[in-house]
Design a protein around this motif. Structure first.
Motif, PDB file in Angstrom:
ATOM      1  N   ALA A  65     -65.415-118.358 145.969  1.00  0.00           N
ATOM      2  CA  ALA A  65     -66.073-117.055 145.914  1.00  0.00           C
ATOM      3  C   ALA A  65     -67.212-117.058 144.904  1.00  0.00           C
ATOM      4  O   ALA A  65     -68.323-116.591 145.192  1.00  0.00           O
ATOM      5  CB  ALA A  65     -65.053-115.975 145.545  1.00  0.00           C
ATOM      6  N   TYR A  66     -66.966-117.620 143.723  1.00  0.00           N
ATOM      7  CA  TYR A  66     -68.035-117.696 142.727  1.00  0.00           C
ATOM      8  C   TYR A  66     -69.204-118.518 143.268  1.00  0.00           C
ATOM      9  O   TYR A  66     -70.369-118.168 143.075  1.00  0.00           O
ATOM     10  CB  TYR A  66     -67.524-118.348 141.437  1.00  0.00           C
ATOM     11  N   GLY A  67     -68.866-119.621 143.929  1.00  0.00           N
ATOM     12  CA  GLY A  67     -69.919-120.478 144.469  1.00  0.00           C
ATOM     13  C   GLY A  67     -70.795-119.739 145.454  1.00  0.00           C
ATOM     14  O   GLY A  67     -72.024-119.895 145.455  1.00  0.00           O
ATOM     15  N   ARG A  68     -70.180-118.920 146.285  1.00  0.00           N
ATOM     16  CA  ARG A  68     -70.993-118.144 147.229  1.00  0.00           C
ATOM     17  C   ARG A  68     -71.902-117.173 146.514  1.00  0.00           C
ATOM     18  O   ARG A  68     -73.060-116.981 146.885  1.00  0.00           O
ATOM     19  CB  ARG A  68     -70.069-117.326 148.133  1.00  0.00           C
ATOM     20  N   GLN A  69     -71.359-116.538 145.498  1.00  0.00           N
ATOM     21  CA  GLN A  69     -72.165-115.558 144.789  1.00  0.00           C
ATOM     22  C   GLN A  69     -73.356-116.203 144.103  1.00  0.00           C
ATOM     23  O   GLN A  69     -74.478-115.700 144.184  1.00  0.00           O
ATOM     24  CB  GLN A  69     -71.288-114.832 143.759  1.00  0.00           C
ATOM     25  N   THR A  70     -73.116-117.325 143.421  1.00  0.00           N
ATOM     26  CA  THR A  70     -74.234-117.956 142.737  1.00  0.00           C
ATOM     27  C   THR A  70     -75.258-118.490 143.722  1.00  0.00           C
ATOM     28  O   THR A  70     -76.459-118.363 143.497  1.00  0.00           O
ATOM     29  CB  THR A  70     -73.764-119.083 141.799  1.00  0.00           C
ATOM     30  N   SER A  71     -74.790-119.066 144.827  1.00  0.00           N
ATOM     31  CA  SER A  71     -75.784-119.597 145.766  1.00  0.00           C
ATOM     32  C   SER A  71     -76.562-118.455 146.415  1.00  0.00           C
ATOM     33  O   SER A  71     -77.720-118.631 146.790  1.00  0.00           O
ATOM     34  CB  SER A  71     -75.127-120.492 146.807  1.00  0.00           C
ATOM     35  N   ALA A  72     -75.941-117.278 146.508  1.00  0.00           N
ATOM     36  CA  ALA A  72     -76.692-116.122 147.012  1.00  0.00           C
ATOM     37  C   ALA A  72     -77.811-115.745 146.047  1.00  0.00           C
ATOM     38  O   ALA A  72     -78.815-115.160 146.448  1.00  0.00           O
ATOM     39  CB  ALA A  72     -75.744-114.933 147.213  1.00  0.00           C
ATOM     40  N   LEU A  73     -77.630-116.095 144.785  1.00  0.00           N
ATOM     41  CA  LEU A  73     -78.672-115.814 143.789  1.00  0.00           C
ATOM     42  C   LEU A  73     -79.678-116.955 143.694  1.00  0.00           C
ATOM     43  O   LEU A  73     -80.605-116.915 142.881  1.00  0.00           O
ATOM     44  CB  LEU A  73     -78.038-115.594 142.415  1.00  0.00           C
ATOM     45  N   GLY A  74     -79.465-117.993 144.488  1.00  0.00           N
ATOM     46  CA  GLY A  74     -80.416-119.096 144.491  1.00  0.00           C
ATOM     47  C   GLY A  74     -80.191-120.119 143.400  1.00  0.00           C
ATOM     48  O   GLY A  74     -81.079-120.911 143.101  1.00  0.00           O
ATOM     49  N   ILE A  75     -79.018-120.107 142.795  1.00  0.00           N
ATOM     50  CA  ILE A  75     -78.725-121.136 141.799  1.00  0.00           C
ATOM     51  C   ILE A  75     -77.446-121.872 142.188  1.00  0.00           C
ATOM     52  O   ILE A  75     -76.601-121.349 142.894  1.00  0.00           O
ATOM     53  CB  ILE A  75     -78.580-120.553 140.379  1.00  0.00           C
ATOM     54  N   SER A  76     -77.349-123.098 141.738  1.00  0.00           N
ATOM     55  CA  SER A  76     -76.166-123.904 142.042  1.00  0.00           C
ATOM     56  C   SER A  76     -75.099-123.639 140.991  1.00  0.00           C
ATOM     57  O   SER A  76     -75.361-123.069 139.938  1.00  0.00           O
ATOM     58  CB  SER A  76     -76.524-125.385 142.043  1.00  0.00           C
ATOM     59  N   LYS A 105     -80.711-114.172 135.552  1.00  0.00           N
ATOM     60  CA  LYS A 105     -79.863-114.762 136.590  1.00  0.00           C
ATOM     61  C   LYS A 105     -78.392-114.721 136.184  1.00  0.00           C
ATOM     62  O   LYS A 105     -77.511-114.417 136.970  1.00  0.00           O
ATOM     63  CB  LYS A 105     -80.268-116.228 136.823  1.00  0.00           C
ATOM     64  N   TRP A 106     -78.147-115.034 134.925  1.00  0.00           N
ATOM     65  CA  TRP A 106     -76.775-115.022 134.445  1.00  0.00           C
ATOM     66  C   TRP A 106     -76.191-113.608 134.527  1.00  0.00           C
ATOM     67  O   TRP A 106     -75.063-113.411 134.970  1.00  0.00           O
ATOM     68  CB  TRP A 106     -76.700-115.540 133.002  1.00  0.00           C
ATOM     69  N   LEU A 107     -76.992-112.634 134.133  1.00  0.00           N
ATOM     70  CA  LEU A 107     -76.510-111.256 134.176  1.00  0.00           C
ATOM     71  C   LEU A 107     -76.183-110.835 135.611  1.00  0.00           C
ATOM     72  O   LEU A 107     -75.166-110.198 135.860  1.00  0.00           O
ATOM     73  CB  LEU A 107     -77.562-110.308 133.573  1.00  0.00           C
ATOM     74  N   GLU A 108     -77.054-111.208 136.540  1.00  0.00           N
ATOM     75  CA  GLU A 108     -76.794-110.858 137.938  1.00  0.00           C
ATOM     76  C   GLU A 108     -75.507-111.512 138.422  1.00  0.00           C
ATOM     77  O   GLU A 108     -74.694-110.890 139.106  1.00  0.00           O
ATOM     78  CB  GLU A 108     -77.959-111.320 138.823  1.00  0.00           C
ATOM     79  N   ALA A 109     -75.335-112.766 138.058  1.00  0.00           N
ATOM     80  CA  ALA A 109     -74.122-113.477 138.467  1.00  0.00           C
ATOM     81  C   ALA A 109     -72.889-112.803 137.870  1.00  0.00           C
ATOM     82  O   ALA A 109     -71.862-112.654 138.534  1.00  0.00           O
ATOM     83  CB  ALA A 109     -74.197-114.940 138.023  1.00  0.00           C
ATOM     84  N   MET A 110     -72.994-112.378 136.627  1.00  0.00           N
ATOM     85  CA  MET A 110     -71.862-111.715 135.983  1.00  0.00           C
ATOM     86  C   MET A 110     -71.538-110.389 136.667  1.00  0.00           C
ATOM     87  O   MET A 110     -70.379-110.033 136.827  1.00  0.00           O
ATOM     88  CB  MET A 110     -72.181-111.469 134.506  1.00  0.00           C
ATOM     89  N   ARG A 111     -72.569-109.670 137.048  1.00  0.00           N
ATOM     90  CA  ARG A 111     -72.323-108.388 137.723  1.00  0.00           C
ATOM     91  C   ARG A 111     -71.543-108.621 139.013  1.00  0.00           C
ATOM     92  O   ARG A 111     -70.585-107.923 139.323  1.00  0.00           O
ATOM     93  CB  ARG A 111     -73.644-107.679 138.014  1.00  0.00           C
ATOM     94  N   LEU A 112     -71.948-109.633 139.777  1.00  0.00           N
ATOM     95  CA  LEU A 112     -71.228-109.950 141.013  1.00  0.00           C
ATOM     96  C   LEU A 112     -69.799-110.403 140.707  1.00  0.00           C
ATOM     97  O   LEU A 112     -68.839-109.996 141.361  1.00  0.00           O
ATOM     98  CB  LEU A 112     -71.955-111.054 141.788  1.00  0.00           C
ATOM     99  N   ALA A 113     -69.673-111.251 139.700  1.00  0.00           N
ATOM    100  CA  ALA A 113     -68.361-111.812 139.388  1.00  0.00           C
ATOM    101  C   ALA A 113     -67.371-110.732 138.964  1.00  0.00           C
ATOM    102  O   ALA A 113     -66.208-110.741 139.391  1.00  0.00           O
ATOM    103  CB  ALA A 113     -68.490-112.875 138.290  1.00  0.00           C
ATOM    104  N   THR A 114     -67.833-109.801 138.150  1.00  0.00           N
ATOM    105  CA  THR A 114     -66.908-108.779 137.671  1.00  0.00           C
ATOM    106  C   THR A 114     -66.449-107.867 138.803  1.00  0.00           C
ATOM    107  O   THR A 114     -65.296-107.436 138.828  1.00  0.00           O
ATOM    108  CB  THR A 114     -67.530-107.938 136.543  1.00  0.00           C
ATOM    109  N   VAL A 115     -67.359-107.602 139.745  1.00  0.00           N
ATOM    110  CA  VAL A 115     -66.940-106.808 140.909  1.00  0.00           C
ATOM    111  C   VAL A 115     -65.842-107.537 141.669  1.00  0.00           C
ATOM    112  O   VAL A 115     -64.814-106.963 142.028  1.00  0.00           O
ATOM    113  CB  VAL A 115     -68.144-106.527 141.836  1.00  0.00           C
ATOM    114  N   PHE A 116     -66.062-108.809 141.897  1.00  0.00           N
ATOM    115  CA  PHE A 116     -65.065-109.609 142.611  1.00  0.00           C
ATOM    116  C   PHE A 116     -63.734-109.645 141.865  1.00  0.00           C
ATOM    117  O   PHE A 116     -62.661-109.460 142.451  1.00  0.00           O
ATOM    118  CB  PHE A 116     -65.598-111.027 142.819  1.00  0.00           C
ATOM    119  N   GLU A 117     -63.804-109.848 140.573  1.00  0.00           N
ATOM    120  CA  GLU A 117     -62.575-109.980 139.785  1.00  0.00           C
ATOM    121  C   GLU A 117     -61.793-108.668 139.757  1.00  0.00           C
ATOM    122  O   GLU A 117     -60.563-108.664 139.862  1.00  0.00           O
ATOM    123  CB  GLU A 117     -62.913-110.425 138.356  1.00  0.00           C
ATOM    124  N   GLU A 118     -62.510-107.584 139.617  1.00  0.00           N
ATOM    125  CA  GLU A 118     -61.823-106.289 139.600  1.00  0.00           C
ATOM    126  C   GLU A 118     -61.164-106.040 140.956  1.00  0.00           C
ATOM    127  O   GLU A 118     -60.037-105.545 141.035  1.00  0.00           O
ATOM    128  CB  GLU A 118     -62.824-105.178 139.270  1.00  0.00           C
TER     129      GLU A 118
END
Lengths: 182, 182
Positions: free
Chosen positions: A47-58, A129-142
């Motif tokens: 799931a994290y991998g999908r989110q980061t690749s959606a942001l264009g980073i590996s 980029k990190w902040l965007e990834a964190m926003r996605l991650a926290t939604v997923f985790e919650e």
DNA sequence: AGTGAAGACTTCAGAACTAAAGTTTGAAGA
DNA sequence: TCTTCAAACTTTAGTTCTGAAGTCTTCACT
């Protein structure tokens, strides 16, 4: 069709049954915990991998961003320290930084006060980029923990840290090299 | 000394504090669970890796042995099925099997009833390696969970499978490809 | 100053992977 | 039967890693 049956991943229960069939002295309760832990972790990483690749980073780039951000302002580290922190060889770190510099996520410059050292610094874009990834991650985790009551969350956190302490006490450290970031 | 301070891995608590400092809307309780889960899993994988390398096999080889054993007697699978099961491309599977054949862990032969297919079969030595690895793994796992009472074990297993169901429901499957084995 | 040694990073050669093209076998329709 | 297509595996080219050798800077000792 030629899709050989049995290729799809077995359920947790099927897998534990298979383990018991092939290895008699196995505690199914222990195996259930261990397998669920491993499988859960894998699914989360997917799931994290999908989110980061959606942001264009590996995922590799995400790890570097994380290390820099968590080091605190001004978000600078040397390649060698980054390598230790991420559990990579310095050689791999050199190449990773190369890529990230060309993408504008970090800058690389010599330390003028000690010209042996190199300073890798997070750019504003990298931090964003990190902040965007964190926003996605926290939604997923919650969402993941949604069904757990506050009491269950506390209990789970407590048990996991207890297990963690036990593993860390048992294993000094893997060959002196640190593993990937959380 | 030149060992820049702060390179050693932070404790779980330090790391959560760093996350909160850099990302305000973070639930520390959630982060504690997620970070502990991830870190615990990593430490366990390091331990498994040491055990398998002590037996003279790589983690990659161990995964193949596992898939074959769990498929049940007569411990045979095609390269394509193995690749799907392990989340690898068929190309990578070809090479992995090459190595394992030369080491005597598996055999490779054409299926005479359908000459397009190839059959990979576990050797007696391969099976024995898997059993040895399992013996080591179960000792480690029992040691890991030693401080947990039977009630705590039951509760932990239940919570983890609940989370697992939630993740699996949320994500159909990662691009149709299965990930690593547990 | 001048030499030697150690540290920090990079470069080079080799391993294991992915994606895509290639080869062989089997099956289905003209 | 012949052709064509699809499936299963292998081969090839390119990526990212590890381990070891190489380069450059700094420090310590003479």
């Amino acid at each position: 069709m030629a899709e050989t049956p049995g290729v799809t991943e077995p359920t947790l229960e099927e897998q534990i049954a298979a383990y018991q069939r092939e290895f008699q002295d196995l505690d199914p309760q222990v195996e259930k915990i261990v397998s669920a832990l491993s499988r859960l972790n894998r699914r989360m990483n997917v799931a994290y991998g999908r989110q980061t690749s959606a942001l264009g980073i590996s995922n590799a780039e995400w790890e570097v961003l994380k290390a820099l951000v968590l080091s605190g302002a001004p978000y600078r580290m040397g390649p060698g320290d980054l390598a230790k922190r991420l559990g990579l060889t310095p050689a791999a770190m050199t190449h990773r930084i190369d890529r990230m510099v060309t993408e504008g996520l970090v800058t690389r410059e010599r330390d003028e006060s000690n010209r042996v050292r190199v300073i890798v610094e997070l750019t504003a874009e990298g931090r964003e980029k990190w902040l965007e990834a964190m926003r996605l991650a926290t939604v997923f985790e919650e969402d993941l923990l949604q069904d757990l009551s506050p009491e269950e969350r506390t209990a789970l956190g407590e048990v996991l840290t207890r297990l963690l302490r036990r593993v860390e006490h048992a294993q000094p450290d893997a060959g002196g090299r640190l593993a990937d970031l959380d």
